[in-house]
Design an enzyme around this catalytic site. Structure first.
Site, PDB file in Angstrom:
ATOM      1  N   ASP A  88     -95.085 -39.320 116.546  1.00 37.86           N
ATOM      2  CA  ASP A  88     -93.927 -38.092 116.079  1.00 37.86           C
ATOM      3  C   ASP A  88     -92.396 -38.584 115.878  1.00 37.86           C
ATOM      4  O   ASP A  88     -92.185 -39.225 116.641  1.00 37.86           O
ATOM      5  CB  ASP A  88     -93.913 -37.053 116.969  1.00 37.86           C
ATOM      6  CG  ASP A  88     -93.616 -35.698 116.609  1.00 37.86           C
ATOM      7  OD1 ASP A  88     -94.333 -34.783 116.055  1.00 37.86           O
ATOM      8  OD2 ASP A  88     -92.282 -35.395 116.236  1.00 37.86           O
ATOM      9  N   ARG A 146    -108.033 -34.368 119.579  1.00 38.98           N
ATOM     10  CA  ARG A 146    -106.873 -33.580 119.850  1.00 38.98           C
ATOM     11  C   ARG A 146    -107.262 -32.632 120.823  1.00 38.98           C
ATOM     12  O   ARG A 146    -106.438 -32.270 121.932  1.00 38.98           O
ATOM     13  CB  ARG A 146    -106.325 -32.860 118.697  1.00 38.98           C
ATOM     14  CG  ARG A 146    -105.292 -31.514 118.709  1.00 38.98           C
ATOM     15  CD  ARG A 146    -103.843 -32.005 119.260  1.00 38.98           C
ATOM     16  NE  ARG A 146    -103.263 -30.899 119.467  1.00 38.98           N
ATOM     17  CZ  ARG A 146    -103.466 -29.886 120.282  1.00 38.98           C
ATOM     18  NH1 ARG A 146    -104.425 -30.122 121.303  1.00 38.98           N
ATOM     19  NH2 ARG A 146    -102.651 -28.948 120.459  1.00 38.98           N
ATOM     20  N   TYR A 182     -83.014 -31.093 113.418  1.00 38.25           N
ATOM     21  CA  TYR A 182     -83.770 -30.718 114.656  1.00 38.25           C
ATOM     22  C   TYR A 182     -82.938 -30.816 115.846  1.00 38.25           C
ATOM     23  O   TYR A 182     -82.999 -29.532 116.564  1.00 38.25           O
ATOM     24  CB  TYR A 182     -84.956 -31.454 114.715  1.00 38.25           C
ATOM     25  CG  TYR A 182     -86.164 -31.517 113.861  1.00 38.25           C
ATOM     26  CD1 TYR A 182     -86.853 -30.063 114.194  1.00 38.25           C
ATOM     27  CD2 TYR A 182     -86.517 -32.194 113.097  1.00 38.25           C
ATOM     28  CE1 TYR A 182     -87.709 -29.971 113.122  1.00 38.25           C
ATOM     29  CE2 TYR A 182     -87.673 -32.078 112.208  1.00 38.25           C
ATOM     30  CZ  TYR A 182     -88.252 -30.811 112.448  1.00 38.25           C
ATOM     31  OH  TYR A 182     -89.500 -30.564 111.424  1.00 38.25           O
ATOM     32  N   ARG A 236    -105.059 -33.080 111.286  1.00 38.10           N
ATOM     33  CA  ARG A 236    -105.874 -32.404 111.359  1.00 38.10           C
ATOM     34  C   ARG A 236    -106.941 -31.929 110.119  1.00 38.10           C
ATOM     35  O   ARG A 236    -107.936 -31.393 110.319  1.00 38.10           O
ATOM     36  CB  ARG A 236    -105.091 -30.807 111.308  1.00 38.10           C
ATOM     37  CG  ARG A 236    -104.569 -30.722 112.706  1.00 38.10           C
ATOM     38  CD  ARG A 236    -103.921 -29.271 112.810  1.00 38.10           C
ATOM     39  NE  ARG A 236    -102.556 -29.371 112.412  1.00 38.10           N
ATOM     40  CZ  ARG A 236    -102.104 -28.264 111.835  1.00 38.10           C
ATOM     41  NH1 ARG A 236    -102.590 -26.986 112.126  1.00 38.10           N
ATOM     42  NH2 ARG A 236    -100.753 -28.179 111.202  1.00 38.10           N
ATOM     43  N   ARG A 281    -100.124 -37.896 106.888  1.00 36.27           N
ATOM     44  CA  ARG A 281    -101.180 -37.217 107.667  1.00 36.27           C
ATOM     45  C   ARG A 281    -102.452 -37.596 107.557  1.00 36.27           C
ATOM     46  O   ARG A 281    -103.386 -36.571 107.941  1.00 36.27           O
ATOM     47  CB  ARG A 281    -100.517 -35.625 107.596  1.00 36.27           C
ATOM     48  CG  ARG A 281     -99.383 -35.369 107.773  1.00 36.27           C
ATOM     49  CD  ARG A 281     -98.991 -33.854 108.013  1.00 36.27           C
ATOM     50  NE  ARG A 281     -97.783 -33.387 108.065  1.00 36.27           N
ATOM     51  CZ  ARG A 281     -97.018 -33.692 109.436  1.00 36.27           C
ATOM     52  NH1 ARG A 281     -97.404 -34.152 110.360  1.00 36.27           N
ATOM     53  NH2 ARG A 281     -95.510 -33.168 109.399  1.00 36.27           N
TER      54      ARG A 281
END
Lengths: 351, 351
Positions: free
Chosen positions: B84, B47, B161, B38, B34
């Protein structure tokens, strides 16, 4: 000879206590985490009558009723008092709300040493007297049929909720405090431990035959952090209650099993990721509890029986308390849960 | 000599690839899960310009921009393409929505074999052409500075998922299908694997120098289930892409490290619960990647440096790619993240 010891002697079924103490047993005892819970339609009926989860926890007659249900319906070898690990934060001055399905939520959390100073570790017994009453009542109703298990959350797990305010995948806020302000974290963990010792001594005085500590969020720590922020408090609590057999169940903390081998407990609970052979190697002389994957109970009877027998074979018949590796899922069929329990009870005759 | 091999030769910094292949390195390479995310204010600005997470994923110029940011700002030894893992379910016909902060959500899920029959495993490359474009663009912009990592989700994690529809603590619905309808579960896992192989071959053709498979939910399985429902599909995918070094990172699956020692991969990623010494014992000749507890970065520089050096010492200087044990938390200070990275880069001179 103490009253507590006499209580054990007077039980009609004391398999659980003998297995915990490493004494010889004719067959493996079995109970199930969350056996008094939503998996049983009878529980859901009592829960509906109570109106709310928290009312159910706080009403001794109702808590007693749901505690007895799995003994009567499922034939387990132990009752576990119906309660919640979060009654300790509440008794310390941090109340919670329970949104069933979503989990608990604390309107206030601990952020500063002033927040900590407002908590109390005294009069825990008085504030949680409803748990004592539920234990005494349940003990009467059980009338010696099976032992009664008491429990509490491990300090680290309660700490997580008191910092984070709710469940979380990573508990990053709680772990942030451990790094940014370790003194405050240790002070809070110590206060939780004091309250928990008072609470568990009360449970034992009210009839609990065995105590289990649940470290539900242990898996978010690593070995070094666990040895600093969880294990010392667990060991302090365990050492303070030598009157009864003690079990520690730290979900996800496979890395701490070798540490627990030296803890003042009799039994180590295992989640379903841990191979029984490896746990035996790590756990030394301790009794082991667990650890069937709860999702196995979604299968048919044949697959449940097969997986349960394989588990029993891997653990061996002594120093083992059969259980799932975590709480039973609420949407499991009670018939499938009973199949798991019956397979264990019939195992010695079938081998 | 293949073009791919020439690409590796032409890199100015190929520490990551040499460490992955077990070749001698002057110092331990480092990147961070990551790192394009963020944690960086520059990411948050891009973003915001994109308007949504999914637009950012689907716009090659923007994906390239955030992929390069940690190389420029943090000085890591590798870029990892911004994308992703859920683009595969989407390309198969199961679109998702991303509510940042809350995580992904699938309006439709797989419940029956009819649902499965509606999925497609063909034309994956065409549907995910924007990932190929982002890789080609990033490769150009990197201009050989550091290697570019491509990735995909492991089939079991994507399966979770696609059944559950969203993140979950236990993924009980997904595990229920594995028990109630193992044939359907295996058919879906196999379809995901086929789509993933096509996708990764496209990533390699577009310039990915190394591929990592993320099995983010591996921890909800036990050893037996892992060997039945996850490992075979991981191994099938890894075997299909021998052109580049391959890393498998199965969070929570400490019990599978001995299995991965025999998988067709070069590197095994470790979460922070695993002691490096134990991983070395279990992982055989493989390179190891990881595994500092991400919460260590909440501490001060002195404590970050100390924990990072201890980690480096435990792994040793060869066959190790330094990283965190999971993605960096978004509220970590970039200065603290840089302290972690710099400590690794300076380590050989300080010992």
């Amino acid at each position: 000879m103490s009253d507590v010891f006499l209580q054990h002697m007077n039980l009609q079924n004391n398999l659980l206590l003998r297995a915990a103490k490493g004494e010889q047993v004719e067959r493996t005892p079995v109970w199930v985490m969350r056996q008094a819970g939503r998996v049983l339609p009878e529980y859901r009926a009592t829960r509906a009558r109570a109106g709310s989860f928290i009312t159910l926890v706080r009403t001794p007659e109702l808590a007693c009723e749901v505690t007895l249900q799995p003994v009567d319906i499922l034939g387990v070898d132990a009752a576990i008092i119906f309660s919640d690990i979060l009654v300790i934060p509440e008794a310390m001055g941090l109340p919670y709300e329970m949104d069933e399905g979503k989990g608990p939520r604390f309107p206030n959390t601990i952020k500063t040493k002033e927040d900590l100073a407002r908590l109390s570790t005294t009069e825990i017994e008085g504030k949680l007297n409803y748990v004592a009453e539920a234990l005494i009542l349940t003990k009467q109703e059980l009338n010696g049929r099976v032992p009664l298990i008491g429990f509490a959350g491990a300090p680290f797990t309660l700490f997580c909720y008191m910092i984070e305010g709710q469940g979380s995948k990573e508990f990053a806020k709680a772990r942030r405090m451990m790094r940014e302000n370790p003194e405050l974290a240790h002070a809070l963990l110590s206060a939780i431990s004091d309250a928990t010792i008072a609470y568990l001594k009360m449970q034992i005085a009210s009839g609990a035959d065995l105590i289990q500590l649940f470290d539900s969020w242990a898996g978010v720590l690593g070995p070094d952090s666990y040895r600093e922020f969880s294990l010392p408090y667990i060991n302090r609590i365990l050492a303070a209650i030598p009157e009864v057999p003690r079990t520690v169940f730290a979900k996800g903390a496979w890395y701490a099993i070798e540490d627990f081998a030296n803890s003042p407990c009799e039994t180590i609970g295992l989640d379903w990721t841990i191979q029984p052979e490896l746990a035996r190697k790590w756990a030394g002389a301790k009794t082991l509890q667990g650890n069937l994957d709860p999702s196995v109970l979604y299968g048919d009877f044949a697959s449940i029986k097969k997986a349960t027998r394989e588990m029993l074979q891997k653990f061996g018949t002594q120093k083992h308390i059969a259980n799932l590796g975590h709480g039973v899922y609420p949407d499991i069929s009670p018939d499938n849960l009973k199949c798991f329990i019956d397979t264990i009870k019939e195992y010695p005759n079938e081998k």
